[in-house]
Design a protein around this motif. Sequence first.
Motif, PDB file in Angstrom:
ATOM      1  N   THR A   1       0.766  -1.037  -0.092  1.00 33.09           N
ATOM      2  CA  THR A   1      -0.172  -0.039   0.056  1.00 33.09           C
ATOM      3  C   THR A   1       0.752   1.335   0.036  1.00 33.09           C
ATOM      4  OG1 THR A   1      -1.774  -1.235   1.153  1.00 33.09           O
ATOM      5  CG2 THR A   1      -1.862   1.203   1.255  1.00 33.09           C
ATOM      6  N   VAL A   2       1.838   1.259   1.018  1.00 37.76           N
ATOM      7  CA  VAL A   2       2.630   2.413   0.853  1.00 37.76           C
ATOM      8  C   VAL A   2       3.398   2.672  -0.282  1.00 37.76           C
ATOM      9  CG1 VAL A   2       4.929   3.317   2.123  1.00 37.76           C
ATOM     10  CG2 VAL A   2       2.821   2.206   3.373  1.00 37.76           C
ATOM     11  N   ALA A   3       3.919   1.503  -0.732  1.00 31.23           N
ATOM     12  CA  ALA A   3       4.948   1.556  -2.003  1.00 31.23           C
ATOM     13  C   ALA A   3       3.815   2.087  -3.457  1.00 31.23           C
ATOM     14  CB  ALA A   3       5.225   0.189  -2.815  1.00 31.23           C
ATOM     15  N   LYS A   4       2.874   1.919  -3.380  1.00 37.90           N
ATOM     16  CA  LYS A   4       1.848   2.495  -4.254  1.00 37.90           C
ATOM     17  C   LYS A   4       1.415   3.917  -4.130  1.00 37.90           C
ATOM     18  CE  LYS A   4      -2.661   1.504  -6.884  1.00 37.90           C
ATOM     19  NZ  LYS A   4      -2.733   3.101  -7.038  1.00 37.90           N
ATOM     20  N   ILE A   5       1.506   4.253  -2.903  1.00 38.40           N
ATOM     21  CA  ILE A   5       1.184   5.600  -2.472  1.00 38.40           C
ATOM     22  C   ILE A   5       2.405   6.665  -3.085  1.00 38.40           C
ATOM     23  CG2 ILE A   5       0.912   7.453  -0.630  1.00 38.40           C
ATOM     24  CD1 ILE A   5      -0.837   5.127   0.851  1.00 38.40           C
ATOM     25  N   LEU A   6       3.668   5.921  -2.662  1.00 38.67           N
ATOM     26  CA  LEU A   6       4.882   6.717  -2.818  1.00 38.67           C
ATOM     27  C   LEU A   6       5.119   6.903  -4.373  1.00 38.67           C
ATOM     28  CD1 LEU A   6       6.922   5.446   0.157  1.00 38.67           C
ATOM     29  CD2 LEU A   6       6.006   7.686  -0.240  1.00 38.67           C
TER      30      LEU A   6
ATOM     31  N   VAL B   1       3.065  16.684  -2.654  1.00 36.83           N
ATOM     32  CA  VAL B   1       4.056  15.998  -1.775  1.00 36.83           C
ATOM     33  C   VAL B   1       3.226  16.104  -0.358  1.00 36.83           C
ATOM     34  CG1 VAL B   1       6.338  16.077  -0.429  1.00 36.83           C
ATOM     35  CG2 VAL B   1       6.082  16.788  -2.747  1.00 36.83           C
ATOM     36  N   ARG B   2       2.742  17.156   0.118  1.00 34.32           N
ATOM     37  CA  ARG B   2       2.174  17.217   1.551  1.00 34.32           C
ATOM     38  C   ARG B   2       0.818  15.942   1.325  1.00 34.32           C
ATOM     39  NH1 ARG B   2       1.799  20.509   5.883  1.00 34.32           N
ATOM     40  NH2 ARG B   2       0.054  19.499   7.195  1.00 34.32           N
ATOM     41  N   ALA B   3       0.361  16.050   0.299  1.00 32.31           N
ATOM     42  CA  ALA B   3      -1.030  14.887  -0.017  1.00 32.31           C
ATOM     43  C   ALA B   3      -0.394  13.416   0.173  1.00 32.31           C
ATOM     44  CB  ALA B   3      -1.728  15.037  -1.229  1.00 32.31           C
ATOM     45  N   VAL B   4       0.696  13.435  -0.216  1.00 31.32           N
ATOM     46  CA  VAL B   4       1.486  11.939   0.046  1.00 31.32           C
ATOM     47  C   VAL B   4       1.864  11.598   1.302  1.00 31.32           C
ATOM     48  CG1 VAL B   4       3.432  10.471  -0.670  1.00 31.32           C
ATOM     49  CG2 VAL B   4       2.185  11.620  -2.647  1.00 31.32           C
ATOM     50  N   GLU B   5       2.441  12.668   2.042  1.00 29.70           N
ATOM     51  CA  GLU B   5       2.865  12.448   3.231  1.00 29.70           C
ATOM     52  C   GLU B   5       1.840  12.259   4.384  1.00 29.70           C
ATOM     53  OE1 GLU B   5       5.862  12.281   4.137  1.00 29.70           O
ATOM     54  OE2 GLU B   5       6.985  13.085   2.565  1.00 29.70           O
ATOM     55  N   GLU B   6       0.689  12.860   4.079  1.00 30.77           N
ATOM     56  CA  GLU B   6      -0.493  12.602   4.894  1.00 30.77           C
ATOM     57  C   GLU B   6      -1.123  11.447   4.556  1.00 30.77           C
ATOM     58  OE1 GLU B   6      -1.714  14.419   7.445  1.00 30.77           O
ATOM     59  OE2 GLU B   6      -1.029  16.596   7.088  1.00 30.77           O
TER      60      GLU B   6
ATOM     61  N   PRO C   1      12.988  -0.977  -6.029  1.00 29.96           N
ATOM     62  CA  PRO C   1      12.917   0.186  -6.469  1.00 29.96           C
ATOM     63  C   PRO C   1      11.346   0.863  -6.644  1.00 29.96           C
ATOM     64  CG  PRO C   1      13.224  -1.263  -8.190  1.00 29.96           C
ATOM     65  CD  PRO C   1      13.732  -1.968  -7.177  1.00 29.96           C
ATOM     66  N   VAL C   2      11.072   1.918  -6.080  1.00 32.33           N
ATOM     67  CA  VAL C   2       9.609   2.247  -6.116  1.00 32.33           C
ATOM     68  C   VAL C   2       9.457   3.378  -7.091  1.00 32.33           C
ATOM     69  CG1 VAL C   2       7.689   3.532  -4.853  1.00 32.33           C
ATOM     70  CG2 VAL C   2       9.322   1.851  -3.783  1.00 32.33           C
TER      71      VAL C   2
END
Length: 374
Positions: free
Chosen positions: A164-169, A220-225, A365-366
Motif C-alpha cells: 500500500t505504501v509503495a503504491k502511494i509513494l 507532496v503534502r498529500a502523499v505524506e498525509e 525500486p519504487v
Amino acid sequence: MTTTSAPASELLTRQISQRVSQSVFDGSRLRVVLLVDVYDGAQQQFLEAYEQLCNQVASVPGHVSDQLCQSIENPSQWLITSEWESAPPFLAWVNSEEHVRMVEPLHSCVRDTRSLRFHIVRETGGPAEAADAATRRLQASPRIGDGLIRHALTFTVKPGSEDTVAKILADYASPEPKVDDTTRLCRTSLFMHGNRVVRAIEVRGDLLAALRHVARQPEVRAVEEAINPYLEQDRDLDDPESARVFFTRAALPAVHHVTAEQDDPHAERHALYYPARPGQGMRLAELLAQQDEAAADDPASPVLRSTIFQRDDVVVRLIDVRGGLPAADPARALGLTDPARVAELTELPADGRLADLLERARMTPVTDRRSPEA
C-alpha cells in the motif's frame, strides 16, 4: 557511540582520490557552524539552555571546543561553532537519540536553525604555522564536486502495509523542480527493503531551501498525509515539533560519494541495504567507502557512481551500475568480499554466496524521477 576503525593519523596518510567528491573518513578536524534564530525576548532562556547543553556536550568523545556568539546587529541571531577531532564522532552524536534529548530544551526558544559542517583545510597563526598537516590534521586537498548535494530520508512502515505504501509513494505528481534562481531538484530515487523506506534526493544549490520547497508542495503534502496511518513512528505534520522530531530521526546523511572515470548514460540506479551489527554502522560505511574508492580506479568495475548514506546502524549504498545489477560481478556490486568482515560488521550470513548476499541487500525500486533539465 560508534567510531572509525582506523586512527586519524593513519587515515591522513592515505592518498585522497580526486574521484571522491565527498567523504567524512579522511581523519581531518571538523568545524561545525550552527546558525540560530531566537524568538524575541527569549535570549536569556536560550543562553541558559545552551549552558546546560554545552556542559553535556563537553563529555562527548571527539568534542574539542565550542563558542557561542551573538550578533552585534540583531540580538535574535546567534552563532554556535564547535570543533571536533573528526567528522565520525560528531555524526555519531548528532544522529543519536541522546542528541535528540539534549537539544529538546532549545526548542521552545528557537525559531529556526541551520547546521553547516566543514573539514578544516588550512589554518594560520600561532603554533599552526610551524606544524605540518598531519599534526594539525587538516584535509589534505580541496575536493572537486559535481555540483550536486546528496541527502536521504529513511523511515519504517507497519509490517503488512508495504504494498500500500509503495503504491502511494509511486503514484504522485512530481513537484516543481525549480526552487529559486540558484536551487533546483535534480533527481529523487525511492526504494524499499522490507518495511524500510529510503528516499534519496539530488539537489543543485541549497539543500535546506530545496527540502523546504518540497515540503510546501501540495502533491507532496498529500502523499505524506496518505502514508501517516502506516508509519511505525507517529507524527503530526500540523504540529511543528512532531514534524521536526520525525524528520530529525529520518535524516540519512551522505557520508561518502565517488564517481568512476568512465560514464554511461544508460547506467541503472540501484540501492543496497546493509543490516549493520549494533554499533558497527560507521565502521561498515567506512569499509564500503574504501572499497568504492579502490573500485573507481578499476575500468572493469560495473559501479560508475556510489553514494553511501549512514545513520547509526542504518547503512544504504546507492549505486549506478553499468549493464544492470543481475549482470554485474556480485563482489564488485556488493562492495564486500571478505567473509570475516561481513560477519564482523553485518547481519548478513558470512557463509552465504556473494550473489545471494547481493540479492538480500538489494532494495526494491519504487520510483526514480529526474527533472527535465538535470
